[in-house]
Design a protein around this motif. Structure first.
Motif, PDB file in Angstrom:
ATOM      1  N   THR A 157      41.330  45.746  40.637  1.00  0.00           N
ATOM      2  CA  THR A 157      42.309  44.722  40.245  1.00  0.00           C
ATOM      3  C   THR A 157      43.542  44.711  41.123  1.00  0.00           C
ATOM      4  O   THR A 157      44.340  43.773  41.028  1.00  0.00           O
ATOM      5  CB  THR A 157      42.746  44.944  38.785  1.00  0.00           C
TER       6      THR A 157
ATOM      7  N   SER B 278      33.912  44.702  35.020  1.00  0.00           N
ATOM      8  CA  SER B 278      34.960  44.266  34.085  1.00  0.00           C
ATOM      9  C   SER B 278      34.719  44.844  32.696  1.00  0.00           C
ATOM     10  O   SER B 278      35.667  45.230  31.993  1.00  0.00           O
ATOM     11  CB  SER B 278      34.997  42.739  34.018  1.00  0.00           C
TER      12      SER B 278
ATOM     13  N   ARG C  70      40.664  38.909  36.807  1.00  0.00           N
ATOM     14  CA  ARG C  70      41.491  39.627  37.763  1.00  0.00           C
ATOM     15  C   ARG C  70      40.651  40.177  38.920  1.00  0.00           C
ATOM     16  O   ARG C  70      41.090  40.189  40.075  1.00  0.00           O
ATOM     17  CB  ARG C  70      42.229  40.756  37.056  1.00  0.00           C
TER      18      ARG C  70
END
Length: 478
Positions: free
Chosen positions: A394, A433, A466
Motif C-alpha cells: 500500500t 487485500s 489501495r
C-alpha cells in the motif's frame, strides 16, 4: 538373647585365662620357699615375673573384649575395624611397655631407640603397605565414607562399604562381587559417595528422539512417563527434561530425576525406561536410530545462501504461498540480501517504505513510539518471519521500528520486484487485500500473530483499492 549369648562367648576365654593365671600366681607365691630350694631363688623370681606379666596381658585382653562388647558394638553406627584394632593395639603396647619397665627393668629409651631403627628399615621395605596403613588411619579420622555407604571407586564400578581394614577397604557390588581397594588409592584419588550427604540424589536417563518431534511434545511425553514412577515423585525434587545436544542421529534429551538411595537405582532406571518406551509407543514415536543417507547424484548445497532457500520461505508464507513455483523463484531471484549489524534499525517508524523483508538469520526487536509515553517493545522476529508487507502493498509509512538484536541477514522484496507478478496475476491483488484485512483486524484486537480469518473480512475492499492504486492496476469492477 542372641546378643547376650554372643557377648558371653566373647568374654569367656579372657575371663577363664585370667582366673587360671590368678590361681597359678597364688600357688607360685605360696610354694615359693620350697621352689627356691629346688630350682633356685633366681629362677623362682623369673617365674613370678613371667606369671605377673601374663596376668597383666590377660587383663589388657579382657579390657579390649569389654570395650568391644559394651562400647563399640552398642553404637548406632559401628566403628570401622581399623579404629577398634588400633585402640586395642595401643592398650596392649602400653601394657607391654609397662611390663618391660616395671618387671624386667628394661630402659624404655633403649627400646625406643632400637625400635626406631627397625621401623626405619621396615618402613623403607614396606613403604607401599605403610602408605595404605596411614591412609586408612587418615580415612577413619576424616570419615569421608562409612560402613554401608555406596562408593564409585572407578567409572561404572560401585560397591557398598563392608569393612575398613588396616590396609584395604572391602566393598560388595550390587552383583554380590567383592571388591578390595587399597586405602592409599582412596586417599589419593577422587571417588563418589552416593550416601553423603544423606538424602535423595539426582540420576540421568538419556533418550535420543528424531528432529520431527517438537521440543514441547518431547518434554511433555518424557515428564508424563516420569510421573508414572511413584518412587521418583519425591517432594520438592521434581523430574525435568533438558536438551543436551543436537546430534547427527537426533535430539539428545536428558531426563533428570531423583532417587532415594543408590540401592534402588537399578530398579528405578528399569521402571523409568519401561515407562518412557510405553509413552513413546502410545504417542507413535520411536527412539531415533542411526541413519545413513545415500545419494546416487551429487549432494545439493545445504546452505542458507542457496538461491532456492528464499523461495522455500516465501512458499510457506500466507502472502505468497499460492504462487506457482516458477513465480516464487523469480521473486526470490530479484530479492536483495540486506545485512543489518547488531543495534542498527532495519526500518524506522514513520519512514516511507515500499518493500518488505524476510528474516533469514538473526533476531530483531519490534518497538513503537507512541505519541505520549516511552518506547514500547512489541515482539521479536526470528528466521522465517516477515515484516513490512503493509508498506510493500500500500505504500504506507512504517508502523514500527525494527532493530537488529544480533547481526542479521534479511531478504528485501520491493515494489518493482512484485510489479510483474501483479500484472500477470490480477487475482493476486484480491488475495493480498484479504490477508492484509485479516492482519489489520488481528492487530486491532491486540494479537501479534494472525488468527483464524473472521467470517466477514474487515476493510478488504479498502485494501484492494489501495493496492490497485499503489501498483497502478486497472479497476475491473466496471
Amino acid at each position: 538373647m542372641l546378643a547376650s549369648t554372643s557377648a558371653a562367648r566373647r568374654l569367656f576365654w579372657p575371663v577363664a585365662l585370667l582366673l587360671v593365671l590368678l590361681i597359678g600366681l597364688s600357688l607360685l607365691r605360696g610354694l615359693q620357699p620350697e621352689l627356691a630350694g629346688w630350682i633356685g631363688p633366681e629362677q623362682v623370681r623369673l617365674l613370678d615375673r613371667i606369671a605377673t606379666a601374663s596376668l597383666w596381658l590377660a587383663l589388657a585382653w579382657l579390657l579390649v573384649r569389654l570395650l568391644d562388647v559394651l562400647v563399640w558394638s552398642r553404637r548406632a553406627r559401628h566403628l570401622p575395624r581399623l579404629l577398634t584394632d588400633l585402640f586395642a593395639a595401643l592398650i596392649l603396647l602400653t601394657v607391654a611397655l609397662v611390663i618391660a619397665a616395671r618387671l624386667f627393668q628394661v630402659p624404655l629409651a633403649g627400646i625406643l631407640t632400637t625400635s626406631g631403627v627397625a621401623v626405619a628399615v621396615l618402613g623403607f621395605a614396606l613403604r607401599d603397605m605403610l602408605a595404605s596403613l596411614f591412609a586408612g588411619i587418615a580415612l577413619n579420622l576424616e570419615r569421608p565414607y562409612r560402613i554401608g555407604d555406596w562408593l564409585e571407586v572407578q567409572p561404572d564400578t560401585v560397591g557398598r562399604v563392608e569393612e575398613v581394614g588396616w590396609l584395604t577397604t572391602r566393598l560388595v557390588t550390587q552383583d554380590g562381587i567383592g571388591l578390595v581397594v587399597p586405602n592409599a588409592q582412596l586417599a589419593t584419588r577422587a571417588f563418589r559417595n552416593f550416601d553423603q550427604p544423606m538424602g535423595p540424589w539426582r540420576d540421568h536417563l538419556t533418550v535420543t528422539l528424531g528432529y520431527e518431534v517438537s521440543p514441547a511434545r518431547a518434554e511433555r511425553i518424557l515428564l508424563a512417563a516420569a510421573a508414572t514412577v511413584a518412587a521418583i515423585r519425591i517432594e520438592a525434587h521434581r523430574p525435568d527434561a533438558r536438551i543436551t545436544a543436537c546430534g547427527e542421529h537426533g535430539v539428545v534429551w536428558d531426563l533428570r530425576y531423583w532417587v532415594p538411595s543408590y540401592a534402588a537405582r537399578v530398579d528405578l532406571r528399569h521402571q523409568l525406561h519401561a515407562a518412557v518406551l510405553h509413552h513413546l509407543y502410545k504417542a507413535g514415536i520411536g527412539p531415533a536410530h542411526r541413519r545413513l543417507d545415500l545419494f546416487h547424484a551429487p549432494m545439493p548445497q545445504r546452505m542458507v545462501e542457496h538461491r532456492t532457500e528464499p523461495d522455500l520461505l516465501l512458499a510457506r508464507s500466507d502472502l505468497f504461498g499460492s504462487l506457482p513455483p516458477p513465480e516464487l523463484k523469480e521473486l526470490a531471484h530479484k530479492a536483495r540480501r540486506v545485512r543489518v549489524p547488531a543495534g542498527r534499525p532495519a526500518v524506522r517508524q514513520g519512514e516511507p517504505g515500499s518493500s518488505m523483508f524476510v528474516v533469514l538469520e538473526g533476531v530483531l526487536d519490534v518497538s513503537i513510539e507512541p505519541e505520549s509515553g516511552p518506547r514500547r517493545w512489541l515482539r521479536e522476529f526470528v528466521p522465517g518471519d516477515m515484516f513490512g508487507e503493509f508498506s510493500l502493498l500500500t505504500g504506507d509509512p512504517r508502523s514500527a521500528t525494527v532493530t537488529a538484536r544480533t547481526d542479521s541477514l534479511l531478504f528485501e522484496i520491493g515494489k518493482a520486484d512484485l510489479m510483474p507478478l501483479m500484472e500477470r496475476y490480477p487475482e493476486l491483488a484480491e488475495r493480498l487485500s484479504g490477508i492484509l484485512a485479516y492482519r489489520q483486524a488481528d492487530r486491532a484486537n491486540g494479537r501479534s500473530e494472525p488468527a483464524e480469518p473472521p467470517p466477514v473480512p474487515v476493510r478488504r475492499t479498502d485494501f484492494l483499492s489501495r493496492i490497485r492504486d499503489f501498483f497502478g492496476l486497472p479497476d475491473d469492477r466496471g
